[in-house]
Design a protein around this motif. Structure first.
Motif, PDB file in Angstrom:
ATOM      1  N   ILE B 225      36.724  33.528  31.319  1.00 19.83           N
ATOM      2  CA  ILE B 225      36.430  32.694  32.517  1.00 19.83           C
ATOM      3  C   ILE B 225      35.986  33.903  33.231  1.00 19.83           C
ATOM      4  N   THR B 226      34.785  34.235  34.516  1.00 18.45           N
ATOM      5  CA  THR B 226      34.389  34.478  35.042  1.00 18.45           C
ATOM      6  C   THR B 226      34.698  34.506  37.058  1.00 18.45           C
ATOM      7  N   LEU B 227      34.806  33.149  36.645  1.00 19.33           N
ATOM      8  CA  LEU B 227      34.211  32.658  38.142  1.00 19.33           C
ATOM      9  C   LEU B 227      36.187  31.743  38.854  1.00 19.33           C
ATOM     10  N   GLY B 228      36.492  31.555  40.166  1.00 19.37           N
ATOM     11  CA  GLY B 228      37.494  31.081  40.789  1.00 19.37           C
ATOM     12  C   GLY B 228      38.859  32.486  40.251  1.00 19.37           C
ATOM     13  N   ARG B 229      38.226  33.309  39.896  1.00 14.87           N
ATOM     14  CA  ARG B 229      39.772  34.483  40.475  1.00 14.87           C
ATOM     15  C   ARG B 229      39.065  35.686  40.386  1.00 14.87           C
ATOM     16  N   THR B 230      39.804  35.830  41.400  1.00 16.10           N
ATOM     17  CA  THR B 230      39.368  37.732  41.418  1.00 16.10           C
ATOM     18  C   THR B 230      39.518  38.764  40.421  1.00 16.10           C
ATOM     19  N   GLU B 231      38.397  40.017  40.842  1.00  8.92           N
ATOM     20  CA  GLU B 231      38.124  40.662  39.195  1.00  8.92           C
ATOM     21  C   GLU B 231      39.534  41.812  39.129  1.00  8.92           C
ATOM     22  N   SER B 232      40.078  41.321  39.556  1.00  5.05           N
ATOM     23  CA  SER B 232      42.201  41.841  39.644  1.00  5.05           C
ATOM     24  C   SER B 232      42.688  40.871  38.819  1.00  5.05           C
ATOM     25  N   GLU B 233      42.226  39.508  39.241  1.00  4.62           N
ATOM     26  CA  GLU B 233      43.391  39.124  38.261  1.00  4.62           C
ATOM     27  C   GLU B 233      42.775  38.999  36.778  1.00  4.62           C
ATOM     28  N   LEU B 234      40.992  38.938  37.237  1.00  3.47           N
ATOM     29  CA  LEU B 234      40.373  38.776  35.436  1.00  3.47           C
ATOM     30  C   LEU B 234      41.068  40.278  34.541  1.00  3.47           C
ATOM     31  N   ILE B 235      40.825  41.105  35.452  1.00  5.52           N
ATOM     32  CA  ILE B 235      41.564  42.278  34.532  1.00  5.52           C
ATOM     33  C   ILE B 235      42.834  42.496  34.017  1.00  5.52           C
ATOM     34  N   ASN B 236      43.890  42.256  34.848  1.00  3.30           N
ATOM     35  CA  ASN B 236      45.385  41.966  34.446  1.00  3.30           C
ATOM     36  C   ASN B 236      45.608  40.692  33.703  1.00  3.30           C
ATOM     37  N   GLN B 237      44.769  39.574  33.967  1.00  4.33           N
ATOM     38  CA  GLN B 237      45.128  38.530  32.254  1.00  4.33           C
ATOM     39  C   GLN B 237      44.686  39.343  31.028  1.00  4.33           C
ATOM     40  N   VAL B 238      43.511  40.291  30.751  1.00  6.38           N
ATOM     41  CA  VAL B 238      43.595  40.757  29.767  1.00  6.38           C
ATOM     42  C   VAL B 238      44.719  42.385  29.714  1.00  6.38           C
ATOM     43  N   ALA B 239      44.964  43.026  30.625  1.00  8.44           N
ATOM     44  CA  ALA B 239      45.709  43.987  31.001  1.00  8.44           C
ATOM     45  C   ALA B 239      47.087  43.621  30.270  1.00  8.44           C
ATOM     46  N   ASP B 240      47.483  42.960  31.052  1.00 14.47           N
ATOM     47  CA  ASP B 240      48.834  42.101  30.412  1.00 14.47           C
ATOM     48  C   ASP B 240      49.351  41.384  29.124  1.00 14.47           C
ATOM     49  N   VAL B 241      48.075  41.393  28.588  1.00 18.70           N
ATOM     50  CA  VAL B 241      48.456  41.116  27.408  1.00 18.70           C
ATOM     51  C   VAL B 241      48.645  42.239  25.633  1.00 18.70           C
ATOM     52  N   VAL B 242      47.814  42.926  26.695  1.00 16.74           N
ATOM     53  CA  VAL B 242      47.344  44.196  25.872  1.00 16.74           C
ATOM     54  C   VAL B 242      48.907  44.900  24.912  1.00 16.74           C
ATOM     55  N   PRO B 243      49.807  45.261  26.624  1.00 15.04           N
ATOM     56  CA  PRO B 243      50.934  45.082  25.403  1.00 15.04           C
ATOM     57  C   PRO B 243      51.699  44.815  24.786  1.00 15.04           C
ATOM     58  N   VAL B 244      51.679  43.303  24.949  1.00 13.57           N
ATOM     59  CA  VAL B 244      52.117  42.132  23.820  1.00 13.57           C
ATOM     60  C   VAL B 244      51.731  42.978  22.161  1.00 13.57           C
ATOM     61  N   LEU B 245      50.312  42.798  22.607  1.00 13.22           N
ATOM     62  CA  LEU B 245      49.762  42.983  21.274  1.00 13.22           C
ATOM     63  C   LEU B 245      49.725  44.532  20.361  1.00 13.22           C
ATOM     64  N   ILE B 246      50.264  45.121  21.180  1.00 10.38           N
ATOM     65  CA  ILE B 246      50.280  47.263  20.922  1.00 10.38           C
ATOM     66  C   ILE B 246      52.450  46.535  20.378  1.00 10.38           C
TER      67      ILE B 246
END
Ligand SMILES: [Zn+2]
Ligand SMILES: [Zn+2]
Lengths: 181, 355
Positions: B225-246
């Motif tokens: 998704i690229t619309l309707g969320r701020t850049e920070s929200e979109l970055i956090n969406q990825v950033a939040d899932v990475v520690p789980v995968l790690i």
């Protein structure tokens, strides 16, 4: 590995679990997008029946072909061409085809309004008041360039000259003058 | 010449440093931007594409970031050189294979690259080693701000930054993290993980090659998704899932060590053995074996080799890199021989050379 629906390389490898059944899909980026959007639309279908989520649902063939023939006043792309290539022709398309694009965009993003950053122009841009809500005026030079080409073909050099001056004014206002060679 | 410089270095993102770099190879953000006064690249005429390139080059040269970058005219380069830039992740394959006026500006650390006339008029990319999304975002936002001060980006109050494909409209941002997940692949948990990612609208793709098992177990996670969320929200969406995968991957690695250490050690040693002794080896096999060895290094099963060595080999054994090093064009058969020769000599001469 090749996409199961075209010749491109498969980038997405999706495993679907359906009632004890495992199905593997290998799709290129474009087809995966279509597939995933479709899957999402299907799951939404359960709670809402109006089918407003995607183009082609609930519209007759005649209505669809009318939509396909719509074209952009600036770059000339038809909605049919866009549907085929998946790429728009110019920034004005978002205004010209707004009605048609809205359900498509809602389907992709789940939202229909930008909330992120917005560009800030340099202080030296003359008229800050026009910035940056929309760059439609600047985009209009795309259509004016097309009209110049038509005028030159029809040997109407006066019209072509006037249009050139108008373009210069707009480019200047927007601080978008072409670089001097 | 620029390529000599690139050849003798490797990108910052391959250094194998940065947070969580045992699992996270790199963090990347790219922004899609277009000029308001021209049709999108796919619909622009030859002349218009040249004008876009000229306009952007001229404006970029007036920014401090632009003046620090090295510009390359892609149309004027040999195929092999373009391929080299793709392997280095400085341009996309589409950008390399396109025709017409197009170029790329790259900084010396190979962190920032500005692609002109890719699918959009301008694509800004920033790439760091390890898990470093916040720093990447700050860097790329800085670059974007400098450029937007002098370039009229196509923008619409409702739709945001206007892009050639509606899948990028709004923020134009694509946030991606490249992960090395061999233990999740070996323990057959990878599909389960990916299904859960699709549900939260994140995309997953194998970085190298094809097939349901991505070549070398490298996977890229990015926002869809690229619309309707701020850049920070979109970055956090990825950033939040990475520690789980790690965490999943670490647990799978621990499991492998505890339950099947001999098997894992055997696999790693065999992989290392083939890499050190093969007489001819394909890019695909090399990638798979390097992935195993990389995991072995991280599990302490391989001595005398650093993660950064493996990271560098992953890039330097790719076709264009081999041919640039050798200085001549090679067909697949000769490349496989040259690749094996390069690997043997690399391991013979001691792994930690400066390149
Ligand atoms: Zn396809
Ligand atoms: Zn248009």
């Amino acid at each position: 590995m090749q996409c199961q629906q075209c010749d491109k390389q498969a980038m997405f490898h999706i495993t679907e679990l359906e009632t004890g059944n495992v199905r593997e899909l290998h799709l290129c980026e474009d087809h995966a997008r279509v597939y995933l959007n479709q899957a999402e639309a299907d799951s939404q279908q359960d709670d809402s029946d109006d089918g407003s989520g995607s183009i082609g649902v609930g519209q007759t063939a005649k209505e669809l072909s009318e939509i396909d023939q719509k074209f952009c006043d600036m770059c000339g792309i038809t909605f049919f061409e866009f549907r085929n290539q998946g790429r728009l022709g110019c920034p004005h398309d978002y205004v010209q085809f707004e009605e048609e694009l809205e359900p498509l965009i809602a389907n992709i993003h789940g939202e229909v309004k930008h909330t992120g950053c917005r560009p800030k122009r340099d202080k030296s841009a003359e008229d800050q008041s026009v910035l940056p809500e929309s760059t439609e005026e600047l985009t209009s030079v795309i259509g004016m360039r097309k009209k110049i080409r038509e005028a030159v073909e029809g040997e109407d050099y006066e019209v072509a000259g006037t249009l050139r001056d108008d373009i210069k004014k707009i480019l200047h206002k927007w601080h978008a003058e072409e670089p001097t060679k | 010449m620029k390529f000599e410089v690139l050849k003798s270095s490797v990108g910052e993102w391959l250094k194998g440093t940065g947070p969580e770099s045992d699992i996270v190879m790199s963090s990347r953000v790219r922004l899609a931007r277009n000029l308001a006064q021209y049709p999108f690249v796919g619909r622009a005429s030859e002349t218009e594409r040249s004008e876009v390139e000229e306009f952007l080059r001229s404006r970029l040269s007036k920014t401090s970031v632009g003046s620090r970058l090295e510009y390359m005219d892609l149309g004027g380069l040999e195929d092999l050189d373009r391929q080299f830039l793709v392997e280095r992740q400085l341009i996309s394959r589409e950008h390399a294979d396109a025709t017409g006026a197009r170029g790329v500006a790259i900084d010396s650390a190979e962190q920032v690259s500005l692609m002109i006339n890719e699918e959009d008029h301008l694509r800004i990319q920033c790439l760091h080693s390890g898990l470093d999304l916040q720093a990447v975002w700050e860097q790329i936002r800085g670059v974007d701000k400098e450029i937007e001060a002098v370039v009229p980006y196509a923008f619409h109050e409702r739709w945001g930054y206007l892009t050639a494909c509606p899948t990028n409209v709004g923020t134009g941002i694509r946030v991606s993290v490249m992960l090395h997940l061999p233990a999740l692949v070996i323990t057959r948990q990878i599909d389960k993980v990916f299904r859960s990612l699709h549900k939260i609208s994140l995309a997953v793709r194998g970085l190298y090659g094809e097939g349901s098992q991505a070549l070398g177990d490298f996977y890229q996670i990015s926002n869809q998704i690229t619309l309707g969320r701020t850049e920070s929200e979109l970055i956090n969406q990825v950033a939040d899932v990475v520690p789980v995968l790690i965490d999943y991957e670490r647990r799978a690695r621990d499991f492998l060590l505890e339950e099947t250490e001999r098997n894992v050690h055997d696999q790693v040693s065999r992989a290392f053995g083939i890499l050190r002794t093969a007489q001819t080896i394909s890019a695909e096999e090399t990638m798979q074996l390097l992935s195993r060895v990389r995991m072995g290094v991280l599990l302490g099963l391989v001595d005398d080799l650093h993660v950064s060595d493996v990271n560098k080999l992953l890039v330097r054994t790719q076709p264009a890199h081999l041919q640039k090093m050798k200085g001549i064009d090679l067909d697949t058969k000769d490349r496989n021989i040259e690749r094996a020769r390069f690997l043997r000599s690399y391991f013979e001469s001691g792994s930690s050379d400066e390149n």
